[in-house]
Every structure is written in structure tokens, then in C-alpha cells.
Write an enzyme that holds these catalytic residues in place. Structure first.
Site: not given
Length: 182
Positions: A73, A161, A163
Site C-alpha cells: 500500500c 493488503h 496480510e
């Protein structure tokens, strides 16, 4: 054992990047983005997301370290802005599930996700033009540059993202980065 430093750019998911790598059995630390470059001891860096370019600390200097770099990001936007690409306001932004088309199935970071994947995005700004030496490796209906790579210099970025749990195959992206770092 591979050692990764997650550079904290004050993002909402930095701890999840750390946890994902830790759960993969990696020696991983979160370091503040004001940490001097000579105190960074890692085989690879993850530049975390964050609120804006005004709080990126020493991230520009970290790009001179001789280790693979993975920008997530804001981290990808830092790579682009500091290496003479272009970053600007996106047409959409915000929180969203996004279908991402993988443009290069041979890309070391995201090629294994081809032909497409579903991800979680959270951003207002985005990379508008990749820097010289980088290739645009993914796109979507809401963001023209969802990912970019410069394998010759081991620099990679994704706008989404990997994660977070909402991203399909996000852990795979981290495993692919670890393979680059070995």
C-alpha cells in the site's frame, strides 16, 4: 533463518504483516521508520502501509540498502515516488474487496496468483505511473497499478493488503517474497 524487518509507517495492519511472517517461521521485527539505516539488520524489508507520505521517516534511505524490498500500500507508493514514478489520488479508494488481474504469471512476487485473485484494498492514493525498471504486474477495475515489480533489483509492491484475512492467498505473497530473500 531469513530475517525480515517490517518498517512501521504507522499503518493499521503493520502488526498483521509481522504476525504473518512470524507464523511462517521467519525471524521478524517491527522497526520504526525513523530507525537509522545502519541499525537495520535484515535479509529483506517490508515497507508497511500507513496514512500518508508525510510520515515516511527514513524510508527513502532504506531503498539504498542492498536487500529485497516489498512495499505494501503506502510502501508501494513510497517505492514509486522515490524512484521517479508517479503517485496521485485514486478515483475510488476506501475499503473494498477487489478482483485483481495478474498480468505476469512469471512475476516472482505475485505470478503464482495468476490469472486473478481477490484482495482487500484500503487506500485513497495509488501509483499512477511505475518507475523506470518496474513493470506493472497487476491491475483492477478500480486501480490501474495494483502491483509492480523490478526483479533485477528485488523491489516489489502491491497496492492491496496481503496480510489481512479478506485477501485470498495473501500468505502466498509473503512466501513468494521470502523466496526472493533467500
Amino acid at each position: 533463518m531469513t530475517r525480515i524487518a517490517v518498517v512501521d509507517n504507522h499503518g493499521q495492519f503493520t502488526h498483521l504483516e509481522h504476525r504473518t511472517l512470524r507464523d511462517l517461521g521467519v525471524d521478524v521485527d517491527i522497526v520504526d521508520n525513523t530507525t537509522p539505516t545502519d541499525e537495520i539488520d535484515a535479509d529483506g524489508l517490508v515497507l508497511s502501509g500507513g496514512p500518508d507520505m508525510d510520515r515516511i521517516g527514513n524510508c527513502p534511505a532504506y531503498l539504498d540498502l542492498d536487500v529485497p524490498i516489498f512495499g505494501i500500500c503506502l510502501g508501494m507508493q513510497i517505492l514509486a515516488a522515490e524512484l521517479d514514478g508517479t503517485v496521485g489520488a485514486g478515483d475510488y479508494g476506501g475499503y473494498a474487496d477487489v478482483d485483481v488481474e495478474i498480468l505476469d504469471s512469471e512475476d516472482p512476487l505475485i505470478g503464482s496468483l495468476a490469472p486473478e485473485t481477490r484482495v482487500w484494498a484500503s487506500h485513497a492514493d495509488e501509483v499512477k505511473q511505475v518507475p523506470d525498471g518496474f513493470a506493472r504486474t497487476a491491475t483492477s477495475d478500480v486501480c490501474g497499478v495494483e502491483a509492480m515489480s523490478d526483479p533485477d533489483h528485488d523491489r516489489y509492491g502491491v497496492q492491496w493488503h496481503p496480510e489481512v484475512a479478506h485477501t485470498e492467498r495473501g500468505e502466498e505473497v509473503f512466501k513468494n517474497f521470502l523466496a526472493v530473500c533467500e
